[in-house]
Design a protein around this motif. Structure first.
Motif, PDB file in Angstrom:
ATOM      1  N   MET A  72      -4.601  11.048  12.511  1.00 46.00           N
ATOM      2  CA  MET A  72      -5.703  11.451  11.416  1.00 46.00           C
ATOM      3  C   MET A  72      -6.567  10.277  11.209  1.00 46.00           C
ATOM      4  O   MET A  72      -7.254  10.117  10.575  1.00 46.00           O
ATOM      5  CB  MET A  72      -5.259  12.152  10.226  1.00 46.00           C
ATOM      6  N   GLY A  73      -5.892   8.955  11.584  1.00 49.17           N
ATOM      7  CA  GLY A  73      -6.420   7.836  11.344  1.00 49.17           C
ATOM      8  C   GLY A  73      -5.406   6.648  11.214  1.00 49.17           C
ATOM      9  O   GLY A  73      -4.290   6.829  11.513  1.00 49.17           O
ATOM     10  N   ASN A  74      -5.844   5.479  10.426  1.00 48.29           N
ATOM     11  CA  ASN A  74      -5.140   4.395  10.553  1.00 48.29           C
ATOM     12  C   ASN A  74      -4.449   4.454   8.792  1.00 48.29           C
ATOM     13  O   ASN A  74      -5.172   4.545   7.950  1.00 48.29           O
ATOM     14  CB  ASN A  74      -5.788   3.221  10.505  1.00 48.29           C
ATOM     15  N   VAL A  75      -3.219   4.082   8.717  1.00 46.26           N
ATOM     16  CA  VAL A  75      -2.432   4.036   7.650  1.00 46.26           C
ATOM     17  C   VAL A  75      -1.921   2.659   7.313  1.00 46.26           C
ATOM     18  O   VAL A  75      -1.401   2.042   8.158  1.00 46.26           O
ATOM     19  CB  VAL A  75      -1.243   5.135   7.547  1.00 46.26           C
ATOM     20  N   SER A  76      -2.338   2.119   6.119  1.00 43.34           N
ATOM     21  CA  SER A  76      -1.905   0.622   5.961  1.00 43.34           C
ATOM     22  C   SER A  76      -1.111   0.589   4.727  1.00 43.34           C
ATOM     23  O   SER A  76      -1.688   1.125   3.504  1.00 43.34           O
ATOM     24  CB  SER A  76      -3.175  -0.294   5.805  1.00 43.34           C
ATOM     25  N   ILE A  77       0.007  -0.013   4.835  1.00 43.57           N
ATOM     26  CA  ILE A  77       0.927  -0.235   3.496  1.00 43.57           C
ATOM     27  C   ILE A  77       0.881  -1.644   3.039  1.00 43.57           C
ATOM     28  O   ILE A  77       1.624  -2.213   3.979  1.00 43.57           O
ATOM     29  CB  ILE A  77       2.181   0.571   3.886  1.00 43.57           C
ATOM     30  N   ASP A  78       0.783  -1.998   1.911  1.00 48.01           N
ATOM     31  CA  ASP A  78       0.765  -3.436   1.340  1.00 48.01           C
ATOM     32  C   ASP A  78       2.220  -3.761   1.375  1.00 48.01           C
ATOM     33  O   ASP A  78       3.142  -2.684   0.828  1.00 48.01           O
ATOM     34  CB  ASP A  78       0.211  -3.355   0.179  1.00 48.01           C
ATOM     35  N   ASN A  79       2.748  -4.844   1.672  1.00 45.99           N
ATOM     36  CA  ASN A  79       4.239  -5.341   1.438  1.00 45.99           C
ATOM     37  C   ASN A  79       4.679  -5.252   0.001  1.00 45.99           C
ATOM     38  O   ASN A  79       5.688  -5.085  -0.098  1.00 45.99           O
ATOM     39  CB  ASN A  79       4.420  -6.748   2.064  1.00 45.99           C
ATOM     40  N   GLU A  80       3.674  -5.433  -0.943  1.00 45.44           N
ATOM     41  CA  GLU A  80       4.204  -5.362  -2.206  1.00 45.44           C
ATOM     42  C   GLU A  80       4.682  -4.072  -2.768  1.00 45.44           C
ATOM     43  O   GLU A  80       5.479  -3.867  -3.332  1.00 45.44           O
ATOM     44  CB  GLU A  80       2.881  -5.673  -3.060  1.00 45.44           C
ATOM     45  N   VAL A  81       3.918  -3.109  -2.226  1.00 43.57           N
ATOM     46  CA  VAL A  81       4.225  -1.584  -2.260  1.00 43.57           C
ATOM     47  C   VAL A  81       5.653  -1.384  -1.653  1.00 43.57           C
ATOM     48  O   VAL A  81       6.262  -0.796  -2.330  1.00 43.57           O
ATOM     49  CB  VAL A  81       3.277  -0.845  -1.715  1.00 43.57           C
ATOM     50  N   ILE A  82       5.787  -1.796  -0.602  1.00 39.87           N
ATOM     51  CA  ILE A  82       7.133  -1.684   0.015  1.00 39.87           C
ATOM     52  C   ILE A  82       8.431  -2.313  -0.792  1.00 39.87           C
ATOM     53  O   ILE A  82       9.446  -1.838  -0.969  1.00 39.87           O
ATOM     54  CB  ILE A  82       7.250  -2.229   1.514  1.00 39.87           C
ATOM     55  N   ALA A  83       7.984  -3.505  -1.427  1.00 32.63           N
ATOM     56  CA  ALA A  83       8.917  -4.453  -1.977  1.00 32.63           C
ATOM     57  C   ALA A  83       9.132  -3.497  -3.297  1.00 32.63           C
ATOM     58  O   ALA A  83      10.552  -3.641  -3.836  1.00 32.63           O
ATOM     59  CB  ALA A  83       8.567  -5.687  -2.288  1.00 32.63           C
TER      60      ALA A  83
END
Length: 119
Positions: free
Chosen positions: A10-21
């Protein structure tokens, strides 16, 4: 701002490193024996317990070849087995973060920076 991205149908998904942390830190705080994340003052060499709103400073997230590497700087409770606490932390974080992000975790490094007596 560093982030990881993946292409889906469905497209490109981008996850910020701060969210993962932030997510990895909340999972770590659920683990038995973890008192909190440690903030290290490089200049003075001092370690302090971070408050919940700044716990991401105790977690480093890096992404290489679409695989995550997480570094935790933690303070553990006095009287518990550090090996048991770290094994529990690794298995919980690996499972929950992989489910949350859809990105494979290559390595989780845990640095025990201190021990605290909890009431």
């Amino acid at each position: 701002m560093k982030s990881s991205s993946m292409n889906t149908h469905m497209g490109n998904v981008s996850i910020d490193n701060e969210v993962i942390a932030q997510y990895a830190g909340s999972v770590a705080m659920e683990c038995f024996g973890i008192v909190g994340m440690a903030g290290i003052n490089v200049k003075d060499g001092l370690v302090k317990l971070l408050k919940m709103d700044s716990m991401t400073r105790g977690i480093n997230v890096s992404i290489k070849n679409n695989k995550l590497t997480l570094n935790f700087h933690v303070i553990v409770a006095y009287g518990v087995s550090i090996l048991a606490v770290t094994d529990n932390l690794i298995s919980n974080v690996k499972y929950k973060v992989e489910e949350f992000t859809g990105i494979e975790i290559e390595k989780i490094n845990i640095f025990v920076e201190g021990v605290r007596v909890i009431d």
